[in-house]
Design a protein around this motif. Sequence first.
Motif, PDB file in Angstrom:
ATOM      1  N   LEU A   1       1.098  -1.328  -0.323  1.00  0.00           N
ATOM      2  CA  LEU A   1      -0.022   0.044  -0.088  1.00  0.00           C
ATOM      3  C   LEU A   1       0.819   0.846   0.102  1.00  0.00           C
ATOM      4  CD1 LEU A   1      -2.570  -1.369   2.621  1.00  0.00           C
ATOM      5  CD2 LEU A   1      -3.571  -0.766   0.106  1.00  0.00           C
ATOM      6  N   ASP A   2       1.149   1.511  -1.531  1.00  0.00           N
ATOM      7  CA  ASP A   2       1.701   2.891  -0.984  1.00  0.00           C
ATOM      8  C   ASP A   2       1.771   3.974  -0.320  1.00  0.00           C
ATOM      9  OD1 ASP A   2       3.605   4.982  -2.564  1.00  0.00           O
ATOM     10  OD2 ASP A   2       2.794   5.311  -3.834  1.00  0.00           O
ATOM     11  N   ASN A   3       2.338   4.612   0.260  1.00  0.00           N
ATOM     12  CA  ASN A   3       3.078   6.076   1.702  1.00  0.00           C
ATOM     13  C   ASN A   3       1.942   4.998   2.367  1.00  0.00           C
ATOM     14  OD1 ASN A   3       3.473   8.176   0.942  1.00  0.00           O
ATOM     15  ND2 ASN A   3       1.555   9.002   0.124  1.00  0.00           N
ATOM     16  N   LEU A   4       1.795   3.964   3.126  1.00  0.00           N
ATOM     17  CA  LEU A   4       1.202   3.591   4.504  1.00  0.00           C
ATOM     18  C   LEU A   4       1.855   3.549   5.617  1.00  0.00           C
ATOM     19  CD1 LEU A   4      -1.489   1.247   5.403  1.00  0.00           C
ATOM     20  CD2 LEU A   4       0.158  -0.346   5.682  1.00  0.00           C
ATOM     21  N   ARG A   5       1.684   4.859   6.798  1.00  0.00           N
ATOM     22  CA  ARG A   5       2.187   4.938   7.608  1.00  0.00           C
ATOM     23  C   ARG A   5       2.091   3.597   8.756  1.00  0.00           C
ATOM     24  NH1 ARG A   5       1.945  10.668   9.194  1.00  0.00           N
ATOM     25  NH2 ARG A   5       0.231   9.839  10.048  1.00  0.00           N
ATOM     26  N   TYR A   6       2.487   3.530   9.570  1.00  0.00           N
ATOM     27  CA  TYR A   6       2.576   2.424  11.240  1.00  0.00           C
ATOM     28  C   TYR A   6       1.472   3.272  11.465  1.00  0.00           C
ATOM     29  CZ  TYR A   6       2.963  -0.198  15.249  1.00  0.00           C
ATOM     30  OH  TYR A   6       2.874  -0.862  16.357  1.00  0.00           O
ATOM     31  N   ASP A   7       0.870   3.761  11.882  1.00  0.00           N
ATOM     32  CA  ASP A   7      -0.387   4.446  12.538  1.00  0.00           C
ATOM     33  C   ASP A   7      -1.768   4.188  11.847  1.00  0.00           C
ATOM     34  OD1 ASP A   7       0.151   6.700  10.357  1.00  0.00           O
ATOM     35  OD2 ASP A   7      -0.810   8.228  11.640  1.00  0.00           O
ATOM     36  N   GLN A   8      -1.691   3.901  10.438  1.00  0.00           N
ATOM     37  CA  GLN A   8      -2.064   4.133   9.385  1.00  0.00           C
ATOM     38  C   GLN A   8      -2.917   2.297   9.239  1.00  0.00           C
ATOM     39  OE1 GLN A   8      -1.114   6.407   6.449  1.00  0.00           O
ATOM     40  NE2 GLN A   8      -2.535   7.060   6.054  1.00  0.00           N
ATOM     41  N   TRP A   9      -1.580   1.826   9.725  1.00  0.00           N
ATOM     42  CA  TRP A   9      -1.619   0.168   9.293  1.00  0.00           C
ATOM     43  C   TRP A   9      -3.130  -0.071  10.571  1.00  0.00           C
ATOM     44  CZ3 TRP A   9      -2.369  -4.742   8.851  1.00  0.00           C
ATOM     45  CH2 TRP A   9      -2.150  -5.170   9.676  1.00  0.00           C
ATOM     46  N   LYS A  10      -1.928   0.222  11.984  1.00  0.00           N
ATOM     47  CA  LYS A  10      -3.352  -0.016  13.071  1.00  0.00           C
ATOM     48  C   LYS A  10      -4.197   0.584  12.824  1.00  0.00           C
ATOM     49  CE  LYS A  10      -1.108  -2.528  15.616  1.00  0.00           C
ATOM     50  NZ  LYS A  10      -0.493  -3.399  15.950  1.00  0.00           N
ATOM     51  N   MET A  11      -5.112   1.169  12.354  1.00  0.00           N
ATOM     52  CA  MET A  11      -6.050   1.489  11.930  1.00  0.00           C
ATOM     53  C   MET A  11      -6.607   0.641  11.449  1.00  0.00           C
ATOM     54  SD  MET A  11      -6.923   4.469  13.824  1.00  0.00           S
ATOM     55  CE  MET A  11      -9.102   5.538  13.069  1.00  0.00           C
TER      56      MET A  11
END
Length: 516
Positions: free
Chosen positions: A234-244
């Motif tokens: 997923l292009d540009n996926l941050r760790y916080d977005q993953w946790k969500m």
Amino acid sequence: MSGIKILWADDEIEMLKPQLFFLEKKGYEVVTVSNGYDALDELKENNDIDVIFLDESMPGITGLETLAKIKETSPNIPVVMITKNEAENLMEEAIGSQIDDYLIKPVNPNQILLTLKKIVDNKRLVSEKTASDYQQEFRKILMDINSGLDVEGWVETYRKIINWELKLDESEVEQMMDILSMQKNEANSEFSKYVVRNYESWLKGDGPTMSNTLMRKKVFPILEENKPTVMLLLDNLRYDQWKMIEPIFMELFKKEDEDYFFSILPTSTQYSRNAIFSGLMPLEIQKMHPDWWLNDNEEGGKNLKEKELLEDQIKRVMRKDIKSEYIKVTNTYYGKMLNDNIQNYVQNDLTVIVYNFIDMLSHARTEMEVLKELVRDEKAYRSLTVSWFKNSPLWTALQKIADKDIRLVVTTDHGTIRVNQPSRVVGDRETTTNLRYKVGRNLKYEKKDVLESVDPHKFGLPKPNVSSRFIFAKADKFFLYPNNYNYYNNFYTDTFQHGGISLEEIICPVVTLVSK
């Protein structure tokens, strides 16, 4: 507890005087009515009702019928059903209609108080507890940040900060959010210094898994187990977005491993994603496949050879036949194609899916006022990511293969940071336009704001010209030219950018899942 207003509907309200007196002594205001119609009228006239107590068996319209009408007009007001009847079907119907609690007559005053605490005070109590816990943790995180952390220490500290950010999102304690934001800035400042000191040694192999070693260390080893593997980038996926979005994945998959890798510099698609799929640093790609690499100043798409780079890496590293496929989704048409064909892809040993949405979202937010309004801050950015994912063709496609015996690797190429501090740069016409890194010959810049690479080859990067150098912005800085400085400062401040050095851009999730 004062200031809470209760609407109580019961045809035997006269018999409830002891309970009403008890509540008023505790500081609650109680408005009483004797039937469902009056309850609905009262609700129309009174827009400050905090909770409703609703008798199940009243003349006129029943409690359940009243409940249905309340939910139509005021869906967010908590409702407590009060009943003489413990019949299972009645309770199931009430619970299915979204009551928040129920009490059996005769109602004990302490039961009422407990219910109110649970419903009305719950959010406040959770907020206060979260804020209190973070205050205790704040000093420890601060000490960690300044204690000379190693790679693992930085990853752990970043995860802690994000976990607190997500907890404080829910609690809405603004003062604590401001303190956490300052702490994250401090962490990014120290992390930038850490990267400056160690980056070159990492490239020599003395460091974390990085973009160019990601597949060799995290993906190829699991292919040996002869289980079809889908790698979702997923292009540009941050760790916080993953946790969500993680809880959505957990509905259908089990987590085998949650790990990380460090994106190479520049933390941008052209460099990091090509490095992932080739298993090479950009300079090595240019040397081995000169026709497949374009420098920033050259015309043309910079990620058009990912499929070929992946196939080349598989041959070079695996040294055996692997049935692989590469799919890139850049719009809804390709998203529908993925959804239609997903069952076929699990016949492969390795299927790589690159999904471009989050990257487009961050770029679109910069350009479009309506998105800036919708995605005002980090919390909204995370929330929009969740909304997109839940309703995307990607999630529909993953649901179709969730019952297959497969392994799913979810990762990204780099993250993104919300920038707030402009840093002046002067360059010639050949200088690149990216706000977080620059490549050019005659660059003038604030040295304290950047990591400079006078010899890009030491960073594994090609030189567009003999005297080209790279600079990378630290923490939440972004580069601006002196001309039209104020206009571009206003335009780009508070936008999501990537290419530089920050925890958000560099520390990337790589998560391995299997079907439940």
